[in-house]
Structure formats: C-alpha cells, structure tokens
Design a protein around this motif. Structure first.
Motif, mmCIF file in Angstrom:
data_model
loop_
_atom_site.group_PDB
_atom_site.id
_atom_site.type_symbol
_atom_site.label_atom_id
_atom_site.label_comp_id
_atom_site.label_asym_id
_atom_site.label_seq_id
_atom_site.Cartn_x
_atom_site.Cartn_y
_atom_site.Cartn_z
ATOM 1 N N THR A 357 0.826 -1.210 0.000
ATOM 2 C CA THR A 357 0.000 0.000 0.000
ATOM 3 C C THR A 357 0.862 1.262 0.000
ATOM 4 O O THR A 357 0.617 2.196 -0.762
ATOM 5 C CB THR A 357 -0.939 0.020 1.214
ATOM 6 O OG1 THR A 357 -0.172 -0.041 2.426
ATOM 7 C CG2 THR A 357 -1.887 -1.157 1.190
ATOM 8 N N ASN A 358 1.881 1.276 0.856
ATOM 9 C CA ASN A 358 2.724 2.461 0.957
ATOM 10 C C ASN A 358 3.602 2.608 -0.283
ATOM 11 O O ASN A 358 3.831 3.728 -0.768
ATOM 12 C CB ASN A 358 3.592 2.371 2.208
ATOM 13 C CG ASN A 358 4.206 3.698 2.592
ATOM 14 O OD1 ASN A 358 3.562 4.736 2.493
ATOM 15 N ND2 ASN A 358 5.455 3.676 3.016
ATOM 16 N N GLY A 359 4.100 1.473 -0.817
ATOM 17 C CA GLY A 359 4.944 1.535 -1.998
ATOM 18 C C GLY A 359 4.180 1.972 -3.229
ATOM 19 O O GLY A 359 4.594 2.900 -3.941
ATOM 20 N N ALA A 360 3.062 1.309 -3.496
ATOM 21 C CA ALA A 360 2.259 1.693 -4.659
ATOM 22 C C ALA A 360 1.713 3.111 -4.498
ATOM 23 O O ALA A 360 1.689 3.900 -5.455
ATOM 24 C CB ALA A 360 1.111 0.702 -4.851
ATOM 25 N N GLY A 361 1.289 3.436 -3.268
ATOM 26 C CA GLY A 361 0.797 4.790 -3.013
ATOM 27 C C GLY A 361 1.867 5.836 -3.235
ATOM 28 O O GLY A 361 1.612 6.908 -3.798
ATOM 29 N N SER A 362 3.089 5.538 -2.811
ATOM 30 C CA SER A 362 4.190 6.475 -2.999
ATOM 31 C C SER A 362 4.538 6.654 -4.468
ATOM 32 O O SER A 362 4.881 7.762 -4.913
ATOM 33 C CB SER A 362 5.425 5.990 -2.229
ATOM 34 O OG SER A 362 5.173 5.959 -0.838
ATOM 35 N N LEU A 363 4.466 5.565 -5.239
ATOM 36 C CA LEU A 363 4.756 5.667 -6.674
ATOM 37 C C LEU A 363 3.751 6.579 -7.369
ATOM 38 O O LEU A 363 4.117 7.378 -8.247
ATOM 39 C CB LEU A 363 4.743 4.278 -7.307
ATOM 40 C CG LEU A 363 5.947 3.394 -6.995
ATOM 41 C CD1 LEU A 363 5.721 1.983 -7.545
ATOM 42 C CD2 LEU A 363 7.220 3.988 -7.594
ATOM 43 N N VAL A 364 2.485 6.456 -7.008
ATOM 44 C CA VAL A 364 1.464 7.330 -7.593
ATOM 45 C C VAL A 364 1.669 8.767 -7.125
ATOM 46 O O VAL A 364 1.683 9.721 -7.923
ATOM 47 C CB VAL A 364 0.057 6.833 -7.235
ATOM 48 C CG1 VAL A 364 -1.001 7.824 -7.731
ATOM 49 C CG2 VAL A 364 -0.199 5.456 -7.840
ATOM 50 N N ALA A 365 1.865 8.934 -5.815
ATOM 51 C CA ALA A 365 2.028 10.273 -5.244
ATOM 52 C C ALA A 365 3.315 10.939 -5.689
ATOM 53 O O ALA A 365 3.436 12.168 -5.626
ATOM 54 C CB ALA A 365 1.986 10.191 -3.713
ATOM 55 N N ALA A 366 4.286 10.139 -6.136
ATOM 56 C CA ALA A 366 5.579 10.687 -6.548
ATOM 57 C C ALA A 366 5.438 11.743 -7.636
ATOM 58 O O ALA A 366 6.248 12.669 -7.733
ATOM 59 C CB ALA A 366 6.486 9.557 -7.038
ATOM 60 N N PHE A 367 4.417 11.597 -8.460
ATOM 61 C CA PHE A 367 4.290 12.503 -9.589
ATOM 62 C C PHE A 367 3.568 13.810 -9.232
ATOM 63 O O PHE A 367 3.509 14.721 -10.054
ATOM 64 C CB PHE A 367 3.553 11.801 -10.736
ATOM 65 C CG PHE A 367 4.351 10.669 -11.328
ATOM 66 C CD1 PHE A 367 5.320 10.923 -12.288
ATOM 67 C CD2 PHE A 367 4.165 9.363 -10.900
ATOM 68 C CE1 PHE A 367 6.083 9.898 -12.823
ATOM 69 C CE2 PHE A 367 4.924 8.321 -11.424
ATOM 70 C CZ PHE A 367 5.889 8.582 -12.392
ATOM 71 N N MET A 368 3.045 13.914 -8.016
ATOM 72 C CA MET A 368 2.340 15.133 -7.647
ATOM 73 C C MET A 368 3.241 16.364 -7.610
ATOM 74 O O MET A 368 2.850 17.424 -8.145
ATOM 75 C CB MET A 368 1.636 14.942 -6.303
ATOM 76 C CG MET A 368 0.861 16.170 -5.835
ATOM 77 S SD MET A 368 -0.408 16.731 -7.005
ATOM 78 C CE MET A 368 -1.752 15.622 -6.594
ATOM 79 N N PRO A 369 4.453 16.324 -7.008
ATOM 80 C CA PRO A 369 5.292 17.532 -7.062
ATOM 81 C C PRO A 369 5.618 17.977 -8.482
ATOM 82 O O PRO A 369 5.574 19.176 -8.793
ATOM 83 C CB PRO A 369 6.559 17.107 -6.297
ATOM 84 C CG PRO A 369 6.114 16.014 -5.383
ATOM 85 C CD PRO A 369 5.065 15.279 -6.163
ATOM 86 N N ALA A 370 5.955 17.014 -9.372
ATOM 87 C CA ALA A 370 6.255 17.368 -10.754
ATOM 88 C C ALA A 370 5.006 17.863 -11.479
ATOM 89 O O ALA A 370 5.068 18.813 -12.272
ATOM 90 C CB ALA A 370 6.850 16.175 -11.488
ATOM 91 N N LEU A 371 3.852 17.231 -11.208
ATOM 92 C CA LEU A 371 2.598 17.661 -11.826
ATOM 93 C C LEU A 371 2.234 19.076 -11.388
ATOM 94 O O LEU A 371 1.845 19.919 -12.215
ATOM 95 C CB LEU A 371 1.477 16.689 -11.466
ATOM 96 C CG LEU A 371 0.080 17.006 -12.018
ATOM 97 C CD1 LEU A 371 0.101 17.016 -13.537
ATOM 98 C CD2 LEU A 371 -0.939 15.986 -11.511
ATOM 99 N N MET A 372 2.373 19.336 -10.082
ATOM 100 C CA MET A 372 2.105 20.689 -9.596
ATOM 101 C C MET A 372 3.077 21.687 -10.225
ATOM 102 O O MET A 372 2.689 22.808 -10.579
ATOM 103 C CB MET A 372 2.199 20.731 -8.078
ATOM 104 C CG MET A 372 1.053 20.033 -7.366
ATOM 105 S SD MET A 372 1.200 20.100 -5.549
ATOM 106 C CE MET A 372 0.986 21.877 -5.255
ATOM 107 N N GLY A 373 4.349 21.276 -10.372
ATOM 108 C CA GLY A 373 5.313 22.161 -11.009
ATOM 109 C C GLY A 373 4.934 22.487 -12.437
ATOM 110 O O GLY A 373 5.077 23.634 -12.893
ATOM 111 N N GLY A 374 4.429 21.484 -13.170
ATOM 112 C CA GLY A 374 3.991 21.725 -14.531
ATOM 113 C C GLY A 374 2.823 22.690 -14.601
ATOM 114 O O GLY A 374 2.790 23.586 -15.462
ATOM 115 N N VAL A 375 1.857 22.518 -13.706
ATOM 116 C CA VAL A 375 0.695 23.422 -13.687
ATOM 117 C C VAL A 375 1.122 24.833 -13.297
ATOM 118 O O VAL A 375 0.674 25.830 -13.882
ATOM 119 C CB VAL A 375 -0.380 22.884 -12.717
ATOM 120 C CG1 VAL A 375 -1.492 23.911 -12.516
ATOM 121 C CG2 VAL A 375 -0.956 21.579 -13.244
#
Length: 436
Positions: A357-375
């Motif tokens: 749960t934590n590993g898969a969740g972290s992989l998905v959440a990993a892209f949030m900083p980059a996604l926010m940076g793009g926006v």
C-alpha cells in the motif's frame, strides 16, 4: 522478559527515526529557493518541473523500495537489522549528496535516498502489529506518524537557518551525521521484536530466500480491501508530498514572505499535523474499528475546504492559517491508514501488506510535485509573454495547489467504500451466525 512498557520505547524510537527521515526528505524543498544551489545543479529558477522532479525522484525510489525491498527486509533481516542498515545507507547518501554537481547525479542520489528509506513505515507497522492488539494500536500508530509532522516542522526552519548562516551544502552534512549518530544507537537500545516475529534464521540458499519472500508477498496480496486502501494511501500521500514540497516556494513567491519568515511559517502547518495525528490516534481507539472510515471522510472534507479557502484568501497570513487548518485535518486521517492495514492483514504479512500500500501509493504520489510544477509553470507563463509577472506567478501557485483538493475527493470516496464493505461484512457475519 521485557515489560509491556518497554514496547513503547521502541515506538518512541520509530517516532524519532521517522522525524529525522522527513527532515532529509524536505531538505530539497527549501534549497530550491536558493540561487547558489540551483546554479550548482544547473536548474533555472523558473524551471518548476525540474525542481518538482527532485522530490518526484525521491518518491519513485521510495515507492519501488517499499514495494520490492520490504518483503526481503521482513524475511531475511527482520525489523531491527533492517532499520540499522537503512540508517547507515541513507545517512551516507545524505552526507555525500553535495558531491553530485549535476542535475542528473543529484536525481540519482535522491532515488537512492528513497530506496534506503522505503521500508521504514512498513517495518514500523510490523513492530506495532507484533506488540499491540487491533483495539489498542491507534495511539502507537499516531505517535509514529507524528514523526512526519515533527520532521517537517523542525526541518523547514532548521534547513532555512543553515541556509542563511552557512553554505547550502551544510544542511546535507548535518543531516547525514544526525541520521547515523542519533538513529542507530536508539534502534540498538530499544527496538526488540517478540519471539517468533523477527526475521528468524537466515535462509540457507537463494531458493529458500526467494520462497520465503514469495510466501510473504502472496499473503500480503490477500489482505482485505487492499486495492481500496492503496488508492486511499496514494491520494493521501499525494496531498502530503505536493503540499510539503511546494509550500516554501509558495510562501516566498506567491505570498511574499522573507526566507526567515518562510521557515517558521512553513513549520506551523506541520505542528498542526503533529497535534492532529495524536488526536486521530485517540479517536481510532475510542470510536472502534467500524467507525474508522468516518475519519477518512470527515478529515478529507476538512482538508479540501481549507485548501480552497487558502487559495481564495487575499491576506497572506489568512492563507497561511488556512493551510494550518488543512494540515490539521490531514493529520487526523494519517494514523488511520496503518491502523486499517494492520486490521485487515495477518501479523506475518503486515510489513509486506503495508509495503504494497505504501509503496504503490508512494509511486502514484511521486508525480504530484512534478505535476504541480507543470501546472504552476503553465499558468504562470500563460499569456504573460517573456516576462512572468508577480500576479501570474501567484496564479500559477494557486492553480497548482488546487490539485490538492482533488486528492481529498479520492480519500472521501475510498473512506465511504471501506465503511460500506466493512458494514456488509458484519451484516453477513451476523446473518451466518443466526442461521447456524
């Protein structure tokens, strides 16, 4: 024989280790506000995507490690040895990071740091599962998760202070020494697993090792509600990593705070998280297992509303206060995640189930900083020509932070589904007992 009180020393030790690990994680979030650091790694001050991807790189390594390495740690080394090995590795990587003088090398060091820290929460969950029953695991889970907020609360002003008084590389050196000098002695002194719960004898062959790991993974994948818990964890971590990695820059550039003010104001939401995590742990033990999903639903609604108010606030201090409230509500849901995993998994599979749960969740959440940076970049540059005005820059940060509201809609939906499934299971169990 150890007293029941001794188990709490291990919980406190895990709390401290989580705290210092989170200082490591957000070190970069403060350093990207420093021109000398950005010049060292070759990143432009306006390149928000590359800045955000420094956090994403850590989370990618962290997620893969939590998912892949956790079963090996559980089967081959056990909780105590795995913690020691992890502290040595991430202490050395942190201390050596200033030696990487290009963006690509720094990304690699962040991935390696994530790999070394990946199994931490899974190992902590395994320790708590071994020492505490399901109806008393709220407070120990809360205490360990309080390390998240405390690490962020201490980390922002600490790194900010080191940045204003010394060169930017001093923060890496201080944190690297802290990990090893503080963490390892505490683990050796206080982390003990009950007989039959530790890693046990080393496997005699590679085939035996792989068989042992395979059994743990298969058992973890049979955890009840695994997909829903993983999706919920992904959304919760996406909020944490998106907000914590862009908060310093948001406060400086969108709200106009100085570097000194930024450090202390950025720490205020984290202290709110520490308090809320404790409150959430108490609520878990008092509400009972069947009502824990309501914590997810109520807290996620509070986070979403608070972020919306922060975006629309005109006064910078009012906006900061709203983010304090958002982190308080997020903290309420934090200890409910490991508590739910422990409730739905078998004791011997808890570490690996939480790793999934934590590993898969972290992989998905990993892209949030980059996604926010793009926006942030897209909205900041949209319609502004070559020059990015202060108004358009602020609008970019508001749009980036708006993504955090969507994460909480997912948490709410997952909480509702968990409540419905657990209720249906109880009804079916009661009906079966009456028929028999």
């Amino acid at each position: 024989m150890q007293s029941r009180h001794f188990r709490w020393y291990g919980v406190v030790t895990l709390f401290v280790i989580v705290a210092i690990s989170y200082v490591d994680r957000i070190n970069i979030a403060v350093l990207i506000t420093d021109a000398a650091f950005l010049e060292h790694v070759g990143v432009a001050a306006s390149d928000r995507v590359s800045q955000g991807f420094l956090a994403t790189a850590f989370m990618l390594g962290y997620g893969v490690s939590a998912f892949v390495l956790t079963p090996f740690c559980s089967a081959l080394f056990g909780v105590r040895r795995s913690l020691v090995y992890g502290l040595v590795l991430w202490g050395v990587v942190t201390w050596a990071s200033p030696m990487f003088d290009s963006y690509g090398l720094l990304l690699a060091s962040r991935v390696l740091l994530g790999v070394s820290e990946g199994p931490l929460f899974s190992l902590a969950s395994s320790y708590i599962k071994a020492h505490f029953k399901s109806d008393e695991n709220g407070k120990p889970n809360a205490l360990v998760n309080m390390g998240t907020g405390l690490g962020l609360a201490v980390g922002y002003p600490l790194v900010g202070y080191l940045l204003t008084r010394f060169a930017w590389d001093s923060s890496f050196h201080v944190l690297g020494v802290l990990n090893i000098a503080l963490g390892i002695p505490l683990v050796l002194a206080f982390v003990r697993m009950p007989a039959g719960h530790e890693g046990g004898a080393r496997p005699s062959s590679l085939g035996e090792a792989m068989a042992r790991v395979g059994g743990i993974v298969r058992g973890a994948l049979h955890t009840r509600n695994l997909f829903v818990i993983t999706l919920l964890t992904s959304a919760a971590l996406a909020y944490l990593w998106g907000s914590s990695n862009w908060l310093p820059t948001y406060l400086r550039e969108a709200r106009g705070f100085s570097l000194r003010e930024m450090g202390w104001i950025a720490s205020a939401p984290q202290y709110a998280t520490v308090l809320a995590v404790f409150v959430g742990g108490v609520l878990i033990d008092r509400l009972g297992r069947d009502r824990v999903p309501f914590i997810f639903m109520g807290a996620s609604a509070g986070v979403a509303l608070s972020v919306l108010m922060a975006i629309n606030a005109r006064d910078p201090y009012a906006a900061a206060s709203c983010l304090v409230a958002a982190n308080f509500f997020w903290g309420l849901q934090s200890p409910a995640i490991p508590s739910t995993v422990q409730h739905c998994s078998r004791p011997e599979h808890t570490a690996s189930a939480f790793g999934v749960t934590n590993g898969a969740g972290s992989l998905v959440a990993a892209f949030m900083p980059a996604l926010m940076g793009g926006v942030i970049s897209a909205v900041s540059h949209g319609g502004a020509g070559a020059a990015v005005t202060a108004v358009s820059s602020a609008a970019g940060f508001f749009a980036g932070f708006a993504l955090l509201i969507g994460t909480q809609a997912v948490v709410f939906a997952c909480g509702l589904l968990l409540w419905w499934r657990e209720r249906a299971q109880r009804v079916a169990a009661v009906s079966g007992s009456q028929l028999s």
